[in-house]
Structures are given as structure tokens and as C-alpha cells.
Design a protein around this motif. Structure first.
Motif, PDB file in Angstrom:
ATOM      1  N   LEU A 188      24.766 -26.156  -9.811  1.00  9.72           N
ATOM      2  CA  LEU A 188      24.479 -25.969  -8.024  1.00  9.72           C
ATOM      3  C   LEU A 188      23.320 -26.813  -7.863  1.00  9.72           C
ATOM      4  N   PHE A 189      22.416 -26.840  -8.476  1.00  8.34           N
ATOM      5  CA  PHE A 189      21.051 -27.447  -8.104  1.00  8.34           C
ATOM      6  C   PHE A 189      20.897 -28.989  -8.494  1.00  8.34           C
ATOM      7  N   LYS A 190      22.028 -29.499  -9.097  1.00  9.03           N
ATOM      8  CA  LYS A 190      21.931 -30.969  -9.495  1.00  9.03           C
ATOM      9  C   LYS A 190      22.576 -31.893  -8.237  1.00  9.03           C
ATOM     10  N   THR A 191      22.361 -33.149  -8.287  1.00  7.95           N
ATOM     11  CA  THR A 191      23.062 -34.000  -7.448  1.00  7.95           C
ATOM     12  C   THR A 191      24.438 -34.012  -7.685  1.00  7.95           C
ATOM     13  N   PRO A 192      25.547 -33.875  -6.789  1.00  5.88           N
ATOM     14  CA  PRO A 192      26.973 -33.898  -7.228  1.00  5.88           C
ATOM     15  C   PRO A 192      27.317 -35.468  -7.343  1.00  5.88           C
ATOM     16  N   GLN A 193      28.521 -35.330  -8.099  1.00  2.00           N
ATOM     17  CA  GLN A 193      29.026 -36.713  -8.696  1.00  2.00           C
ATOM     18  C   GLN A 193      30.154 -37.191  -7.669  1.00  2.00           C
ATOM     19  N   GLN A 194      30.529 -38.459  -7.498  1.00  2.00           N
ATOM     20  CA  GLN A 194      31.740 -38.847  -6.920  1.00  2.00           C
ATOM     21  C   GLN A 194      32.134 -40.124  -7.309  1.00  2.00           C
ATOM     22  N   HIS A 195      33.591 -40.299  -7.699  1.00  2.00           N
ATOM     23  CA  HIS A 195      33.948 -41.644  -8.116  1.00  2.00           C
ATOM     24  C   HIS A 195      35.298 -41.910  -7.524  1.00  2.00           C
ATOM     25  N   PRO A 196      35.737 -43.192  -7.718  1.00  2.00           N
ATOM     26  CA  PRO A 196      36.974 -43.383  -7.010  1.00  2.00           C
ATOM     27  C   PRO A 196      38.296 -42.701  -8.123  1.00  2.00           C
ATOM     28  N   SER A 197      39.349 -42.495  -7.359  1.00  2.00           N
ATOM     29  CA  SER A 197      40.385 -41.812  -8.017  1.00  2.00           C
ATOM     30  C   SER A 197      41.306 -42.980  -8.793  1.00  2.00           C
ATOM     31  N   LYS A 198      41.777 -42.556 -10.064  1.00  2.00           N
ATOM     32  CA  LYS A 198      42.572 -43.560 -10.734  1.00  2.00           C
ATOM     33  C   LYS A 198      43.749 -43.018 -11.018  1.00  2.00           C
TER      34      LYS A 198
END
Length: 204
Positions: free
Chosen positions: A106-116
Motif C-alpha cells: 500500500l505504501f509503494k508506487t503502483p504498477q501499470q502495463h498494457p494488457s496482452k
């Protein structure tokens, strides 16, 4: 899949976004990260809630257990609907950064990436276990404590919406999942209440 199903998902996942929401919705979607808080609340209710609170906790455990372990798992295996993030390109998959214990995520930068797209032709999109569980939880609490139930229904709606925001479910997965959670909770509370009255009267 209806055209509006995909269009609504794309609006939520791609356009109705904000950097704050990019953390908020993955955070409330990561149920495991909140287990320490849940444990504290359960202990407080068991300690200070009296028999009324303990019966509520029993109903919650049964409703969530049945909803998740039996209803959701059975339907997921039977229907096999592929999750949007695994079925198509063009979506954004959002999640919290990895970490142990989970609460630290909860205290870390969230991740995101394109769907595959994946090769699998079957998946676990329907029903949404998060939605089933949260609406079962909210319904049980509402039957025991109406005011807290209103708050929990609001939280359940946010969790359900979060599953669209992170591209884990289709919009048409959500209403039936909520209905399943409500029905399981109603049936559970009714059954527990019937057993209490039946065997309580016999003991008296």
C-alpha cells in the motif's frame, strides 16, 4: 460480449482515470493487503460486540466462505469467461507493487502495463469473487447493523468498480456478482437464524 460492455470498460479503464485513482482502486482491490486491519476489527467485534457481534461474525464467515469457496469457484470453472486484461490489447492493467508482507504494498508506487492477450480460451472473469464477497459481507452487516451496512455497501461498490478500473473484469460481470453475494448472505443469515431458533427452543 455486447459492444457497450467493452465501450464502458474502455471508458473506465482508459479515460475516467487520475493518478490518485491509479493508487486508490488497486489498493482497495488488493484485499490481502488489508487483512491485518480486518483481523483487528474482527477481534474488537468478538471482544466488545457481545453475542450479537459474535453471531454476526459467524454469519460473515459462512457467507463469505460459501460465496467464495463454493459459488464463485464453481461458476468460474463452469463458465470460464476470460478476463479483459487476458483477452485483448489496448487496456491498462493496474496493480500495487509487489511486497511482503502484503500491507507494505500500500505504501509503494503502483504498477501499470498494457494488457496482452493470452492463449487460454477459458478464464476466471465471471463471477467477480471480490464483488461476491464484499456484497455478502455488506449484506450480513446490514442485517445486523443497518447504519454500518450502508457504509459497507458503499465500500462494496467501490471494490466492484475497482475491478473494472484494473481491467480484471467486464462490466457485465459486476451486477450478477453483487446479486450472488446478496443472495448468499440472505440465505446464510436466514439459515443461521432458523437453526438458532430451532435448537435454542429445544434446549430451553
Amino acid at each position: 460480449m455486447a459492444p457497450w460492455d467493452l465501450q464502458l470498460l474502455q471508458q473506465i479503464n482508459l479515460h475516467w482515470t487520475h493518478p490518485v485513482l491509479d493508487w486508490f482502486f488497486p489498493a482497495i482491490s488488493a484485499i490481502n493487503a488489508w487483512i491485518p486491519l480486518f483481523a483487528v476489527v474482527v477481534l474488537l467485534v468478538a471482544w466488545r460486540g457481545g453475542s450479537h457481534g459474535r453471531w454476526m461474525l459467524l454469519c460473515i464467515a459462512l457467507a463469505v466462505g460459501i460465496g467464495d469457496g463454493i459459488v464463485s469457484n464453481t461458476l468460474k470453472k463452469t463458465i470460464g469467461r476470460v478476463r479483459p486484461r487476458d483477452a485483448m490489447t489496448g487496456l491498462v492493467v493496474r496493480d500495487l507493487a509487489p511486497g511482503k508482507p502484503d500491507i507494505l504494498r500500500l505504501f509503494k508506487t503502483p504498477q501499470q502495463h498494457p494488457s496482452k492477450p493470452r492463449r487460454e480460451t477459458r478464464g476466471k472473469s465471471f463471477p467477480s469473487s471480490h464483488t461476491v464477497n464484499m456484497f455478502a459481507l455488506a449484506t450480513v452487516i446490514a442485517l445486523f447493523h443497518r447504519r454500518w451496512g450502508v457504509f459497507m455497501y458503499g465500500l462494496a461498490c467501490l471494490v466492484a468498480y475497482s475491478r473494472l478500473y484494473v481491467a480484471a473484469h467486464w462490466p457485465t460481470d459486476i451486477p450478477p456478482s453483487a446479486a450472488l453475494g446478496i443472495l448468499v448472505a440472505l440465505a446464510t443469515v436466514w439459515a443461521v437464524d432458523w437453526l438458532r431458533r430451532r435448537f435454542g427452543n429445544q434446549q430451553a
